[in-house]
Scaffold this active site. Sequence first.
Site, PDB file in Angstrom:
ATOM      1  N   GLU A 216     -12.091 -13.222   0.249  1.00 54.67           N
ATOM      2  CA  GLU A 216     -12.185 -13.985  -1.009  1.00 54.67           C
ATOM      3  C   GLU A 216     -11.044 -14.998  -1.112  1.00 54.67           C
ATOM      4  O   GLU A 216      -9.999 -14.821  -0.510  1.00 54.67           O
ATOM      5  CB  GLU A 216     -12.053 -13.031  -2.211  1.00 54.67           C
ATOM      6  CG  GLU A 216     -12.989 -11.835  -2.213  1.00 54.67           C
ATOM      7  CD  GLU A 216     -14.417 -12.200  -2.521  1.00 54.67           C
ATOM      8  OE1 GLU A 216     -14.631 -13.264  -3.146  1.00 54.67           O
ATOM      9  OE2 GLU A 216     -15.313 -11.426  -2.146  1.00 54.67           O
TER      10      GLU A 216
ATOM     11  N   THR B 255      -4.592  -9.048   0.372  1.00 52.58           N
ATOM     12  CA  THR B 255      -4.014  -8.887  -0.971  1.00 52.58           C
ATOM     13  C   THR B 255      -4.543  -9.978  -1.891  1.00 52.58           C
ATOM     14  O   THR B 255      -4.698 -11.126  -1.470  1.00 52.58           O
ATOM     15  CB  THR B 255      -2.471  -8.896  -0.962  1.00 52.58           C
ATOM     16  OG1 THR B 255      -2.015  -8.823  -2.326  1.00 52.58           O
ATOM     17  CG2 THR B 255      -1.863 -10.111  -0.279  1.00 52.58           C
ATOM     18  N   SER B 256      -4.789  -9.580  -3.147  1.00 43.49           N
ATOM     19  CA  SER B 256      -5.258 -10.563  -4.130  1.00 43.49           C
ATOM     20  C   SER B 256      -4.126 -11.506  -4.529  1.00 43.49           C
ATOM     21  O   SER B 256      -4.366 -12.507  -5.195  1.00 43.49           O
ATOM     22  CB  SER B 256      -5.792  -9.839  -5.372  1.00 43.49           C
ATOM     23  OG  SER B 256      -4.773  -9.030  -5.921  1.00 43.49           O
TER      24      SER B 256
ATOM     25  N   CYS C  20      16.656  15.178  -9.354  1.00 49.03           N
ATOM     26  CA  CYS C  20      16.954  15.945  -8.124  1.00 49.03           C
ATOM     27  C   CYS C  20      16.633  15.160  -6.852  1.00 49.03           C
ATOM     28  O   CYS C  20      16.898  15.637  -5.743  1.00 49.03           O
ATOM     29  CB  CYS C  20      16.193  17.266  -8.114  1.00 49.03           C
ATOM     30  SG  CYS C  20      16.698  18.371  -9.429  1.00 49.03           S
TER      31      CYS C  20
ATOM     32  N   ASN D 166       0.826  -1.212   0.000  1.00 49.77           N
ATOM     33  CA  ASN D 166       0.000   0.000   0.000  1.00 49.77           C
ATOM     34  C   ASN D 166       0.857   1.257   0.000  1.00 49.77           C
ATOM     35  O   ASN D 166       1.940   1.285   0.568  1.00 49.77           O
ATOM     36  CB  ASN D 166      -0.930   0.010   1.218  1.00 49.77           C
ATOM     37  CG  ASN D 166      -1.903  -1.150   1.180  1.00 49.77           C
ATOM     38  OD1 ASN D 166      -2.012  -1.808   0.147  1.00 49.77           O
ATOM     39  ND2 ASN D 166      -2.597  -1.397   2.269  1.00 49.77           N
TER      40      ASN D 166
ATOM     41  N   ALA E 225     -10.452  -8.048   7.365  1.00 49.77           N
ATOM     42  CA  ALA E 225      -9.260  -7.936   8.213  1.00 49.77           C
ATOM     43  C   ALA E 225      -9.610  -7.517   9.640  1.00 49.77           C
ATOM     44  O   ALA E 225      -9.044  -8.051  10.604  1.00 49.77           O
ATOM     45  CB  ALA E 225      -8.290  -6.932   7.592  1.00 49.77           C
TER      46      ALA E 225
ATOM     47  N   HIS F 271       5.783  -0.687  -2.820  1.00 51.18           N
ATOM     48  CA  HIS F 271       5.316   0.068  -3.992  1.00 51.18           C
ATOM     49  C   HIS F 271       5.425   1.578  -3.787  1.00 51.18           C
ATOM     50  O   HIS F 271       4.719   2.338  -4.438  1.00 51.18           O
ATOM     51  CB  HIS F 271       3.875  -0.341  -4.338  1.00 51.18           C
ATOM     52  CG  HIS F 271       3.768  -1.752  -4.835  1.00 51.18           C
ATOM     53  ND1 HIS F 271       2.578  -2.429  -4.952  1.00 51.18           N
ATOM     54  CD2 HIS F 271       4.723  -2.625  -5.261  1.00 51.18           C
ATOM     55  CE1 HIS F 271       2.811  -3.656  -5.420  1.00 51.18           C
ATOM     56  NE2 HIS F 271       4.100  -3.801  -5.599  1.00 51.18           N
TER      57      HIS F 271
END
Length: 246
Positions: A213, A186-187, A129, A100, A229, A117
Amino acid sequence: MYPDEIIQKLKKYEKVVLLTGAGISAESGISTFRGARGQWEKVDPMKLATPESFAKDPKFVWEWYEARRRQLALAEPNAGHEILAWMEEFFPQVTLVTQNVDRLHQKAGSRHPIELHGSIWMVRCVGGCGEWEDRHELVNLPPKCPHCGALLRPGVVWFGEGLPPEPWAEAEKAARNCDAFLIIGTSALVYPAAALPEGPMRLGKLVIEINPEETPLSGQVTLSIHAGAGEALKSLREKLIKNEVD
Ligand code: OAD
């Protein structure tokens, strides 16, 4: 939700890795990427989250990222984030690895989340810079570097780009050495992040997945909890604490 023998094992473990994805922030009102109301259903990620799309239309890309930044500026961590931060008190060594970019883990008190990420709060000068945090509302999009006038880009990882090497090396090392590995929200479709639990699974380590899922990992983990969660982590904390006292 959690068999007793798993709780008994887990509470004795020292080195725990937590891997999170967009699902941990879903209960903070942040939509995930995939699925019915996911962000990638509304906009094609190839037109938005690639170096090519940025080169072609930086204003379009920035408008989307700046809108997300304004939404995320108002978001608060939820019970799931807070329980993962609490785990740093409970277990001797916790490594939190996140895909995330929202920094809600930090807001909940996690000390050193590894951001695979990048972060939506970082901006990077394409002229070299450097990169720095900037939480201001960005007007006059696309923003320009205050030092050299080149374009600034969001400090996130796009499709087709490599992960930042140091965070990735740190995450891999923690995964290699862990006693238990928890995968939350997370998928498990985006690599290389999705590959992190492979080593621990191969070595027969305790791997728990929390996701409402099924994912490609569900059939391979030690325990797959099909719940949100917040609910699943509240229940886990209760069990860990109860067993502490018993
Ligand atoms: P996804 O949107 O692919 O997956 C989110 C997962 O969260 C799904 O498997 C949902 O079932 C699950 N989920 C939904 N609500 C939940 C809840 N309340 N509790 C727990 N889980 C829940 O998001 P990621 O796996 O994070 O990358 O996606 C990985 C990467 O793909 C992102 O970092 C982003 C995206 O494209 C880049 O932008 C490079």
